[in-house]
Design a protein around this motif. Structure first.
Motif, mmCIF file in Angstrom:
data_model
loop_
_atom_site.group_PDB
_atom_site.id
_atom_site.type_symbol
_atom_site.label_atom_id
_atom_site.label_comp_id
_atom_site.label_asym_id
_atom_site.label_seq_id
_atom_site.Cartn_x
_atom_site.Cartn_y
_atom_site.Cartn_z
ATOM 1 N N ARG A 129 0.818 -1.214 0.000
ATOM 2 C CA ARG A 129 0.000 0.000 0.000
ATOM 3 C C ARG A 129 0.852 1.265 0.000
ATOM 4 O O ARG A 129 0.385 2.324 -0.397
ATOM 5 N N LEU A 130 2.066 1.164 0.480
ATOM 6 C CA LEU A 130 2.939 2.324 0.587
ATOM 7 C C LEU A 130 3.656 2.650 -0.717
ATOM 8 O O LEU A 130 4.203 3.737 -0.860
ATOM 9 N N ILE A 131 3.669 1.724 -1.657
ATOM 10 C CA ILE A 131 4.493 1.882 -2.860
ATOM 11 C C ILE A 131 4.198 3.173 -3.626
ATOM 12 O O ILE A 131 5.138 3.927 -3.916
ATOM 13 N N SER B 160 -0.779 4.850 6.040
ATOM 14 C CA SER B 160 0.096 4.246 5.033
ATOM 15 C C SER B 160 0.576 5.292 4.036
ATOM 16 O O SER B 160 1.727 5.271 3.607
ATOM 17 N N SER B 161 -0.280 6.236 3.682
ATOM 18 C CA SER B 161 0.127 7.293 2.759
ATOM 19 C C SER B 161 1.211 8.170 3.374
ATOM 20 O O SER B 161 2.218 8.484 2.739
ATOM 21 N N GLY B 162 1.014 8.558 4.620
ATOM 22 C CA GLY B 162 2.002 9.399 5.306
ATOM 23 C C GLY B 162 3.335 8.701 5.491
ATOM 24 O O GLY B 162 4.400 9.275 5.237
ATOM 25 N N LEU B 163 3.300 7.453 5.932
ATOM 26 C CA LEU B 163 4.551 6.711 6.143
ATOM 27 C C LEU B 163 5.250 6.429 4.825
ATOM 28 O O LEU B 163 6.483 6.482 4.742
ATOM 29 N N GLY B 164 4.481 6.133 3.787
ATOM 30 C CA GLY B 164 5.082 5.889 2.475
ATOM 31 C C GLY B 164 5.774 7.128 1.941
ATOM 32 O O GLY B 164 6.906 7.068 1.452
#
Length: 120
Positions: free
Chosen positions: A18-20, A88-92
């Motif tokens: 999801r982070l890709i 997940s968006s923030g960590l990615g």
């Protein structure tokens, strides 16, 4: 440092797939921003680095979005869950930004490009 957000994602039991898209967005975004900042610093000193970073950020916020969307679509077509979570968006993006800037700074150092020194 780019590994830390990925470790947090694993600890929070998030799928790294999801982070890709966000990871790639961050790497391109901040990698290009770092190029602008180095060029500005080389040309005009510290204020040039700041202006280069600001201009680079303004330009690169749009360009990586095309890659992010295409990668998200590509993953979706291969069965990777399309839902994007704020965490997940923030960590990615955080991991990608740290990796992108790190790669550019290491590359600049290997090419012998010296950043301006600041006397405090």
């Amino acid at each position: 440092m780019a590994v830390l957000p990925l470790l947090v994602a694993l600890w929070m039991e998030l799928s790294l797939k999801r982070l890709i898209p966000d990871f790639i967005f961050g790497a391109i975004d901040t990698g290009l921003l770092t190029v602008f900042a180095i060029a500005g610093g080389q040309t005009f000193g510290v204020i040039g680095a700041v202006v280069g970073g600001v201009v680079g950020d303004a330009i690169t916020d749009g360009i990586p979005g095309f890659f992010e969307w295409n990668i998200a679509e590509w993953l979706r077509n291969r069965g990777v869950d399309k839902s994007r979570l704020p965490l997940s968006s923030g960590l990615g993006k955080m991991a990608g930004c740290l990796l992108g800037s790190g790669v550019i700074l290491i590359g600049a150092a290997l090419l012998g490009i010296h950043l301006p020194k600041v006397d405090l």
